[in-house]
Enzyme design. Structure first.
Site, short mmCIF file in Angstrom:
data_model
loop_
_atom_site.label_atom_id
_atom_site.label_comp_id
_atom_site.label_asym_id
_atom_site.label_seq_id
_atom_site.Cartn_x
_atom_site.Cartn_y
_atom_site.Cartn_z
N LYS A 250 49.75 77.85 52.20
CA LYS A 250 48.76 78.83 51.73
C LYS A 250 48.05 78.27 50.51
O LYS A 250 48.67 77.56 49.70
CB LYS A 250 49.51 80.13 51.38
CG LYS A 250 48.63 81.27 50.88
CD LYS A 250 49.47 82.51 50.59
CE LYS A 250 48.65 83.68 50.11
NZ LYS A 250 49.47 84.88 49.84
N SER B 184 48.14 89.05 52.32
CA SER B 184 47.09 88.11 51.97
C SER B 184 47.25 86.74 52.63
O SER B 184 46.30 85.97 52.68
CB SER B 184 47.06 87.93 50.46
OG SER B 184 48.29 87.39 50.00
N SER C 84 52.75 90.30 51.54
CA SER C 84 51.77 89.34 52.06
C SER C 84 52.30 88.31 53.04
O SER C 84 51.52 87.57 53.61
CB SER C 84 51.10 88.60 50.91
OG SER C 84 50.07 89.39 50.41
#
Ligand code: GLN
Length: 478
Positions: free
Chosen positions: A77, A152, A176
């Protein structure tokens, strides 16, 4: 044609000469290219991944033993630092920023022989539940491109869902990792707070943030956790507790009946999608048929978890993000300024997106002199109550289960104008971060609308062994 099922099988195929790491990299790069419309990746490190793969293939041919993550294709990420590679938290304020050191998790992946294939899209500074708050545009759910993948860590979830890599690392401050895993039909683990070092993870809310793992099967997730967890001199909040041999532990077949709790208020919640309620209840019945004890517990604090979470995380974020001022870090406005404050203000106004600004303002407000006690102090008190209540529950029960999210994957755009509805959809996931316990979403169900959804399992602090064992059993049972 290259095929992936588990890391263990991949290693067997490598050792039998049925495939090579170079073949694996080529396969994944092609798959990523095929799916560029999903917008899951911000960078792909094809050349260096191929070079490392060739080295690994050569070392294997020379008879070197396989390291734990030998040739395992991993995505990161865009909040996890990888030295000499871009990292931007999907924000314009960090556009073109290059990491000057590795996150501890990255170091451990590399040392274990993993191949980091690229950087994955996410919500700006990990704030969001849909991946629509990225400076690089939204990510699409591979199962239905009119829907969001969740957030997210949306890019990291889609990358595993669509077979672009074997595992991804995301971050989970309030759900997330678990929420996008739920929306995408894969596994998402958030370990205990302090199990994995946060060194090199761009901070959102430091007392909540934890690196998490996406995978398609429990053994792979357990292996990745085993590699990256554990003490680190660069993060004083990380635990020095020894890291169990998770992979061996989950293979331990001893299946004993467990005492499992669920929050009555969670299943009765009016915002819960009826099909998700029905599936969860049916699964509870299955568990009791298996000999487990599954009981409702009163959890009258449930309605306070979302406000408490948003007060405390925005407060921490407003402080963490103050370093992006165009001087110490981040984009600097090209306008001419007479005074420093104007330079800060303009640079930050230009660099941050709307959602991040909203949270910085909210956080500054709850920390301001006149409101500190009414909001911040109160929320800290609720957090402490939640701790006490949770400890009491784990004296009686081995695990707590709930739906991961009250609804299946939203349509793209659906939540844009209703921020409060989006915040409320975090109701089941933020609890684990407020109290620091490990939690996982396992893909057990299918909604009548065709989308997958999961079950969330939580255990007490540092009991990832039970969490992973139960997850494996539940996936076999569903
Ligand atoms: N959806 C939550 C939020 O917007 C969770 C984010 C996260 O875990 N990083 O804050």
């Amino acid at each position: 044609m290259f095929r992936f099922s588990t890391i263990k099988d991949y290693h067997i195929a490598l050792q039998n000469g049925q495939t090579t790491c170079v073949e694996a990299v080529r396969f994944y790069v092609d798959t990523i290219r095929r799916d560029t419309a999903l917008n899951a990746w911000l960078s792909v490190y094809e050349d260096e991944a191929l070079a490392l793969a060739a080295q690994l293939d050569a070392s294997r041919s020379a008879g070197q033993p396989l390291t734990a993550l030998h040739g395992v294709i991993v995505g990161l990420k865009d909040v996890i630092s990888y030295k000499d590679h871009p990292v931007s938290a999907a924000s314009n304020i960090l556009k073109d920023f290059t990491a000057i050191y590795d996150a501890t998790a990255t170091v451990r992946l590399k040392e274990a022989g993993a191949i980091i294939i690229g950087r994955q899209n996410c919500d700006e500074f990990a704030m969001g539940s849909t991946n629509e708050h990225s400076a690089y545009g939204p990510v699409k759910n591979a199962l239905d491109t009119s829907r969001v993948p969740g957030g997210s860590s949306g890019g990291s979830a889609v990358a595993v869902q669509a077979g672009h890599c074997m595992i991804s690392l995301g971050s989970d401050t309030g759900g997330s990792v678990r929420q996008p895993a739920d929306f995408c039909g894969i596994i998402g683990l958030k370990p205990t707070y302090g199990r994995i070092s946060r060194y090199g993870l761009i901070a959102y809310a430091s007392s909540f943030d934890q690196i998490g793992i996406f995978g398609t099967n429990i053994a792979d997730v357990a292996l990745a956790l085993e590699v990256i967890a554990g003490a680190d001199e660069f993060d004083s909040t990380v635990s020095t507790k020894p890291v169990p041999a998770y992979v061996d532990e989950i293979d331990n077949p001893a299946v004993t009946p467990k005492r499992i709790a669920y929050f009555k208020e969670a299943l009765e919640h009016t915002g819960l999608d009826p099909a998700i309620r029905t599936a969860t209840e049916a699964f509870i019945k299955k568990l009791t048929d298996q000999g487990h004890t599954v009981e409702p517990v009163d959890f009258e604090l449930l309605e306070y978890v979302v406000p408490t979470y948003y007060i405390l995380t925005t407060a921490e974020a407003s402080s963490n993000l103050s370093r992006f001022d165009g001087v110490r870090f981040g984009h600097r406005s090209s306008l001419k300024f007479e005074d420093l404050n104007a330079l800060y203000k303009t640079s930050r106004s230009e660099g941050f997106g709307k959602e991040v600004k909203r949270r910085i303002m909210l956080g500054s407000f709850v920390l301001s002199a006149g409101y500190f006690d009414a909001y911040f102090t109160k929320a800290q008190q609720v957090r402490s109550l939640l701790h006490t209540r949770t400890q009491a529950i784990f004296q009686q029960y081995d695990a707590i289960i709930s739906p991961t999210v009250p609804a299946p994957a939203f349509k793209i755009g659906e939540m844009q104008n209703d921020q409060v509805a989006m915040f409320l959809a975090d109701i089941y996931t933020v609890f684990a971060n407020l109290v620091g316990i490990p939690a996982i979403s396992v893909p057990l169900f299918k909604h009548p609308n065709g989308m997958p959804f999961g079950l969330q399992i939580m255990t007490s602090q540092f009991d990832e062994v039970s969490l992973l064992r139960l997850s494996k059993q539940f996936m076999e049972l569903a």
